[in-house]
Design an enzyme around this catalytic site. Structure first.
Site, mmCIF file in Angstrom:
data_model
loop_
_atom_site.group_PDB
_atom_site.id
_atom_site.type_symbol
_atom_site.label_atom_id
_atom_site.label_comp_id
_atom_site.label_asym_id
_atom_site.label_seq_id
_atom_site.Cartn_x
_atom_site.Cartn_y
_atom_site.Cartn_z
ATOM 1 N N SER A 248 0.823 -1.217 0.000
ATOM 2 C CA SER A 248 0.000 0.000 0.000
ATOM 3 C C SER A 248 0.856 1.266 0.000
ATOM 4 C CB SER A 248 -0.937 -0.008 1.212
ATOM 5 O OG SER A 248 -0.201 -0.112 2.408
ATOM 6 N N THR A 249 1.979 1.247 0.716
ATOM 7 C CA THR A 249 2.823 2.452 0.766
ATOM 8 C C THR A 249 3.516 2.663 -0.575
ATOM 9 O OG1 THR A 249 3.270 1.722 3.032
ATOM 10 C CG2 THR A 249 4.454 3.663 2.255
ATOM 11 N N ASP B 166 10.433 1.518 -1.468
ATOM 12 C CA ASP B 166 9.567 0.399 -1.084
ATOM 13 C C ASP B 166 8.975 0.674 0.293
ATOM 14 O OD1 ASP B 166 8.357 -2.093 -1.106
ATOM 15 O OD2 ASP B 166 10.199 -3.216 -1.506
ATOM 16 N N ALA C 186 7.840 -1.318 4.133
ATOM 17 C CA ALA C 186 8.422 -2.355 5.001
ATOM 18 C C ALA C 186 7.385 -2.708 6.049
ATOM 19 C CB ALA C 186 9.694 -1.843 5.662
ATOM 20 N N ASP C 187 7.521 -3.884 6.618
ATOM 21 C CA ASP C 187 6.568 -4.313 7.647
ATOM 22 C C ASP C 187 7.041 -3.956 9.047
ATOM 23 O OD1 ASP C 187 4.607 -5.641 5.939
ATOM 24 O OD2 ASP C 187 6.314 -6.897 5.418
ATOM 25 N N GLY D 233 7.728 -8.551 3.245
ATOM 26 C CA GLY D 233 7.089 -9.741 2.687
ATOM 27 C C GLY D 233 5.671 -9.956 3.167
ATOM 28 N N GLY E 108 3.217 -8.703 2.029
ATOM 29 C CA GLY E 108 2.395 -8.823 0.815
ATOM 30 C C GLY E 108 2.925 -9.907 -0.110
ATOM 31 N N GLU F 292 11.384 -8.293 -4.299
ATOM 32 C CA GLU F 292 11.835 -7.081 -3.613
ATOM 33 C C GLU F 292 13.314 -7.182 -3.250
ATOM 34 O OE1 GLU F 292 7.780 -5.420 -1.478
ATOM 35 O OE2 GLU F 292 9.074 -6.739 -0.342
ATOM 36 N N LYS G 106 5.393 1.113 12.111
ATOM 37 C CA LYS G 106 6.332 0.084 11.622
ATOM 38 C C LYS G 106 7.656 0.094 12.389
ATOM 39 C CE LYS G 106 3.700 -0.997 7.968
ATOM 40 N NZ LYS G 106 3.962 -0.668 6.615
HETATM 41 O O1 LIG Z 1 5.552 -8.123 0.359
HETATM 42 C C1 LIG Z 1 5.265 -6.959 0.555
HETATM 43 C C2 LIG Z 1 6.198 -5.909 0.927
HETATM 44 O O2 LIG Z 1 7.330 -6.292 1.612
HETATM 45 C C3 LIG Z 1 5.582 -4.622 1.459
HETATM 46 O O3 LIG Z 1 6.468 -3.602 1.107
HETATM 47 C C4 LIG Z 1 5.340 -4.620 2.944
HETATM 48 O O4 LIG Z 1 4.506 -5.702 3.289
HETATM 49 C C5 LIG Z 1 4.710 -3.293 3.426
HETATM 50 O O5 LIG Z 1 3.427 -3.180 2.886
HETATM 51 P P1 LIG Z 1 2.482 -1.951 3.212
HETATM 52 O O6 LIG Z 1 3.109 -0.747 2.630
HETATM 53 O O7 LIG Z 1 1.178 -2.300 2.546
HETATM 54 O O8 LIG Z 1 2.342 -1.867 4.705
#
Ligand SMILES: O=C[C@H](O)[C@H](O)[C@H](O)COP(=O)(O)O
Length: 229
Positions: A30-31, A84, A86-87, A98, A100, A106, A124
């Site tokens: 999403s980010t 990118d 990150a979680d 990861g 997602g 990545e 995060k």
């Molecule tokens: O596999 C997905 C990735 O590593 C994402 O960058 C990570 O999960 C962060 O996702 P979000 O921006 O939706 O919190």
């Protein structure tokens, strides 16, 4: 600011790191999606000649739908910067990715990038990695055997599911096993151990990879990795 506003804010700030003619790695999630949208707007407004490389089918489709030029990673000479999400991120700029299921592409893109920027909201940040389960990408053949190895390693594994019956598959047709890091004190050693298991393709520990974290709070905060002498 709520989490989505922080993600959007961080995405806007990251635009200042991008210049015309760059090759830019596009993250997933999403980010990263906020960044892709902001980037495409800037590219059209400024008539930039930009090339991008995507870390998932989802991000490639989004970028193309917004008119960005997306190249195969093997068709670019170098990647100037990858942006990118990150979680989870610790104060050393190490992180877990990861959530997602895009960790493999990545990491391939990140390790070929001259600079890696992560965009996060404050939720995060963590003093020590392990609040988020660590995703491990495994091939389908023998996945249950790898699962048993992870049980013996005291990692409390669980297969990631798409729904109650079906396992989640990655863009590469692999499965994900999520593991619990809360009992693990030596993450670099664990990262090496995981890579040494035949059947494991990659794990979501990104250690020593990120150069800058942009936290989309108000005011904005950034963390940067000190340059090695
Ligand atoms: O596999 C997905 C990735 O590593 C994402 O960058 C990570 O999960 C962060 O996702 P979000 O921006 O939706 O919190």
């Amino acid at each position: 600011m709520n989490q989505n506003e922080q993600k959007q804010h961080a995405a806007q700030v990251a635009l200042a790191r991008i210049q015309d003619h760059m090759t830019v790695g596009l993250g997933t999630g999403s980010t990263a999606a906020y960044f892709i949208k902001a980037l495409s707007k800037r590219v059209h407004e400024e008539d930039w000649q930009l090339t991008t490389v995507a870390t998932s089918k989802e991000s490639a489709e989004l970028a193309r739908s917004l008119g960005l030029r997306v190249q195969d990673i093997d068709d670019v000479a170098a990647i100037d910067v990858t942006v990118d999400g990150a979680d989870e991120v610790d104060p050393n700029l190490d992180g877990i990715k990861g959530g997602g299921a895009a960790l493999l592409f990545e990491k391939v893109v990140a390790l070929r990038s001259k600079k890696n920027i992560w965009l996060v909201d404050e939720s995060k940040l963590s003093p020590r990695l392990g609040s988020f389960l660590l995703p491990i990408e495994v091939i389908e053949f023998g996945a249950q055997q790898v699962y048993r190895t992870l049980v013996h390693m005291n990692l409390h594994p669980r297969f990631r599911m798409k729904n109650e019956e079906e396992r989640r598959y990655t863009d590469s047709g692999h499965q994900i096993i999520d593991v619990d890091l809360s009992q693990q004190n030596d993450l670099p050693a664990l990262a090496r151990q995981l890579k040494a298991i035949t059947g494991v393709v990659e794990h979501g520990l990104f250690l020593g990879i990120c150069d800058e974290v942009i936290i989309g709070s108000q005011p904005i905060k950034t963390l940067t990795r000190p340059r090695e002498a």
